[in-house]
Design a protein around this motif. Structure first.
Motif, PDB file in Angstrom:
ATOM      1  N   VAL A  10      50.619   6.987  45.782  1.00 43.08           N
ATOM      2  CA  VAL A  10      49.220   7.303  46.089  1.00 43.08           C
ATOM      3  C   VAL A  10      48.400   6.017  46.176  1.00 43.08           C
ATOM      4  CG1 VAL A  10      47.105   8.283  45.083  1.00 43.08           C
ATOM      5  CG2 VAL A  10      49.194   9.654  45.174  1.00 43.08           C
ATOM      6  N   LEU A  11      48.612   5.129  45.193  1.00 48.77           N
ATOM      7  CA  LEU A  11      47.850   3.875  45.199  1.00 48.77           C
ATOM      8  C   LEU A  11      48.226   3.005  46.394  1.00 48.77           C
ATOM      9  CD1 LEU A  11      47.410   2.580  41.545  1.00 48.77           C
ATOM     10  CD2 LEU A  11      45.829   3.852  42.985  1.00 48.77           C
ATOM     11  N   ALA A  12      49.506   2.964  46.729  1.00 45.31           N
ATOM     12  CA  ALA A  12      49.938   2.137  47.868  1.00 45.31           C
ATOM     13  C   ALA A  12      49.290   2.639  49.154  1.00 45.31           C
ATOM     14  CB  ALA A  12      51.463   2.176  47.986  1.00 45.31           C
ATOM     15  N   ALA A  18      42.029   1.371  52.123  1.00 49.69           N
ATOM     16  CA  ALA A  18      40.955   0.518  51.629  1.00 49.69           C
ATOM     17  C   ALA A  18      40.917  -0.797  52.408  1.00 49.69           C
ATOM     18  CB  ALA A  18      41.145   0.248  50.138  1.00 49.69           C
ATOM     19  N   GLU A  19      42.108  -1.347  52.687  1.00 51.70           N
ATOM     20  CA  GLU A  19      42.160  -2.610  53.433  1.00 51.70           C
ATOM     21  C   GLU A  19      41.687  -2.418  54.866  1.00 51.70           C
ATOM     22  OE1 GLU A  19      46.110  -4.064  52.761  1.00 51.70           O
ATOM     23  OE2 GLU A  19      45.606  -4.720  50.712  1.00 51.70           O
ATOM     24  N   GLN A  20      42.100  -1.316  55.474  1.00 50.35           N
ATOM     25  CA  GLN A  20      41.657  -1.035  56.848  1.00 50.35           C
ATOM     26  C   GLN A  20      40.141  -0.906  56.916  1.00 50.35           C
ATOM     27  OE1 GLN A  20      43.812   2.454  58.121  1.00 50.35           O
ATOM     28  NE2 GLN A  20      45.752   1.344  58.048  1.00 50.35           N
ATOM     29  N   ASN A  21      39.545  -0.376  55.852  1.00 52.84           N
ATOM     30  CA  ASN A  21      38.090  -0.172  55.837  1.00 52.84           C
ATOM     31  C   ASN A  21      37.361  -1.310  55.123  1.00 52.84           C
ATOM     32  OD1 ASN A  21      37.719   2.582  57.113  1.00 52.84           O
ATOM     33  ND2 ASN A  21      39.249   3.021  55.560  1.00 52.84           N
ATOM     34  N   HIS A  22      38.088  -2.377  54.811  1.00 55.08           N
ATOM     35  CA  HIS A  22      37.525  -3.565  54.155  1.00 55.08           C
ATOM     36  C   HIS A  22      36.808  -3.222  52.859  1.00 55.08           C
ATOM     37  CE1 HIS A  22      38.596  -5.462  57.902  1.00 55.08           C
ATOM     38  NE2 HIS A  22      37.874  -4.564  58.551  1.00 55.08           N
ATOM     39  N   LEU A  23      37.361  -2.273  52.104  1.00 54.60           N
ATOM     40  CA  LEU A  23      36.752  -1.931  50.822  1.00 54.60           C
ATOM     41  C   LEU A  23      37.240  -2.907  49.754  1.00 54.60           C
ATOM     42  CD1 LEU A  23      37.187   1.961  50.838  1.00 54.60           C
ATOM     43  CD2 LEU A  23      35.222   0.632  51.612  1.00 54.60           C
ATOM     44  N   LYS A  24      36.282  -3.444  48.995  1.00 55.21           N
ATOM     45  CA  LYS A  24      36.652  -4.396  47.947  1.00 55.21           C
ATOM     46  C   LYS A  24      36.665  -3.723  46.579  1.00 55.21           C
ATOM     47  CE  LYS A  24      36.474  -8.439  50.345  1.00 55.21           C
ATOM     48  NZ  LYS A  24      35.923  -7.918  51.586  1.00 55.21           N
ATOM     49  N   ILE A  55      41.434  -3.600  43.213  1.00 54.06           N
ATOM     50  CA  ILE A  55      40.339  -2.873  43.855  1.00 54.06           C
ATOM     51  C   ILE A  55      40.173  -1.464  43.292  1.00 54.06           C
ATOM     52  CG2 ILE A  55      40.432  -4.173  46.027  1.00 54.06           C
ATOM     53  CD1 ILE A  55      41.984  -1.790  47.232  1.00 54.06           C
ATOM     54  N   PHE A  56      41.150  -0.988  42.532  1.00 59.06           N
ATOM     55  CA  PHE A  56      41.059   0.371  41.983  1.00 59.06           C
ATOM     56  C   PHE A  56      40.552   0.393  40.538  1.00 59.06           C
ATOM     57  CE2 PHE A  56      44.460   0.711  45.183  1.00 59.06           C
ATOM     58  CZ  PHE A  56      43.849   1.632  46.016  1.00 59.06           C
ATOM     59  N   LYS A  57      40.216  -0.789  40.029  1.00 59.98           N
ATOM     60  CA  LYS A  57      39.843  -0.897  38.621  1.00 59.98           C
ATOM     61  C   LYS A  57      38.764   0.110  38.204  1.00 59.98           C
ATOM     62  CE  LYS A  57      39.565  -4.752  35.471  1.00 59.98           C
ATOM     63  NZ  LYS A  57      39.087  -6.124  35.290  1.00 59.98           N
ATOM     64  N   ASN A  58      37.787   0.327  39.101  1.00 65.99           N
ATOM     65  CA  ASN A  58      36.686   1.231  38.762  1.00 65.99           C
ATOM     66  C   ASN A  58      36.829   2.608  39.417  1.00 65.99           C
ATOM     67  OD1 ASN A  58      35.292  -0.881  37.349  1.00 65.99           O
ATOM     68  ND2 ASN A  58      34.845  -1.758  39.365  1.00 65.99           N
ATOM     69  N   ASP A 127      40.648  11.734  50.597  1.00 64.39           N
ATOM     70  CA  ASP A 127      39.438  10.952  50.842  1.00 64.39           C
ATOM     71  C   ASP A 127      39.448   9.722  49.944  1.00 64.39           C
ATOM     72  OD1 ASP A 127      37.010  10.349  51.976  1.00 64.39           O
ATOM     73  OD2 ASP A 127      35.852  11.484  50.523  1.00 64.39           O
ATOM     74  N   ILE A 128      38.749   8.695  50.397  1.00 64.20           N
ATOM     75  CA  ILE A 128      38.639   7.491  49.591  1.00 64.20           C
ATOM     76  C   ILE A 128      37.236   6.944  49.761  1.00 64.20           C
ATOM     77  CG2 ILE A 128      39.751   6.158  51.444  1.00 64.20           C
ATOM     78  CD1 ILE A 128      40.869   4.333  49.276  1.00 64.20           C
ATOM     79  N   LYS A 129      36.609   6.585  48.652  1.00 63.43           N
ATOM     80  CA  LYS A 129      35.249   6.063  48.720  1.00 63.43           C
ATOM     81  C   LYS A 129      35.212   4.695  48.046  1.00 63.43           C
ATOM     82  CE  LYS A 129      32.779  10.426  48.666  1.00 63.43           C
ATOM     83  NZ  LYS A 129      32.855  11.519  47.706  1.00 63.43           N
ATOM     84  N   GLY A 130      34.308   3.849  48.526  1.00 59.48           N
ATOM     85  CA  GLY A 130      34.204   2.545  47.900  1.00 59.48           C
ATOM     86  C   GLY A 130      33.150   1.703  48.568  1.00 59.48           C
ATOM     87  N   ALA A 131      33.048   0.456  48.112  1.00 58.15           N
ATOM     88  CA  ALA A 131      32.058  -0.464  48.652  1.00 58.15           C
ATOM     89  C   ALA A 131      32.768  -1.633  49.309  1.00 58.15           C
ATOM     90  CB  ALA A 131      31.158  -0.958  47.531  1.00 58.15           C
ATOM     91  N   GLN A 132      32.162  -2.156  50.359  1.00 57.14           N
ATOM     92  CA  GLN A 132      32.754  -3.301  51.074  1.00 57.14           C
ATOM     93  C   GLN A 132      32.360  -4.612  50.405  1.00 57.14           C
ATOM     94  OE1 GLN A 132      31.775  -3.009  55.232  1.00 57.14           O
ATOM     95  NE2 GLN A 132      33.325  -1.441  55.542  1.00 57.14           N
TER      96      GLN A 132
END
Ligand SMILES: [Zn+2]
Length: 132
Positions: A10-12, A18-24, A55-58, A127-132
């Motif tokens: 799942v994480l992989a 996340a990388e495709q969407n430039h999420l940090k 990047i998954f720390k939070n 779904d995946i949410k995050g900030a760039q």
């Protein structure tokens, strides 16, 4: 303990997105688990919380159950698999061996035990949410 292997998968897969969407900084990952998948969501969530890093720390992980649909091979009827309608022993047998469903579940229309699992096997990222 295959929940740990699933957690890594799942994480992989989430990392790729996340990388495709430039999420940090990923804040939330939603995962859907088929009703016939042999996964205990609390164990999967625990595994994810133990191995998350970078990047998954939070990140929070939401694990949703998906419905499974069965399709009769004799009459073509489709219906929803409902674990709650089964007694506990049967439900557990199916949990460990999804194929065992054939011994217990019959088409509600024609009574045939010959059906296929049309949907609801496996685990997938919703779904995946995050900030760039
Ligand atoms: Zn049928």
């Amino acid at each position: 303990m295959h929940e740990w292997a699933l957690a890594e998968a799942v994480l992989a897969s989430a990392r790729q997105i996340a990388e495709q969407n430039h999420l940090k900084n990923v804040t939330e990952v939603t995962i859907r688990v088929g009703a016939l998948q042999q996964v205990e969501p609390p164990i999967l969530r625990f595994a994810l919380s133990q191995i998350k890093e970078g990047i998954f720390k939070n990140a929070k992980f939401r694990i949703l159950r998906a419905k499974s649909t069965l399709k009769c091979r004799v009459c073509g009827n489709t219906w929803e698999f409902n674990r709650k309608k089964l007694d506990k022993a049967t439900s557990e047998a199916i949990h460990f061996i999804p194929e065992a469903a054939h011994s217990y579940v019959k088409c509600p229309d024609c009574g045939s035990p010959d059906f296929e699992i049309a949907s609801g096997r496996g685990i997938w990222r919703e779904d995946i949410k995050g900030a760039q």
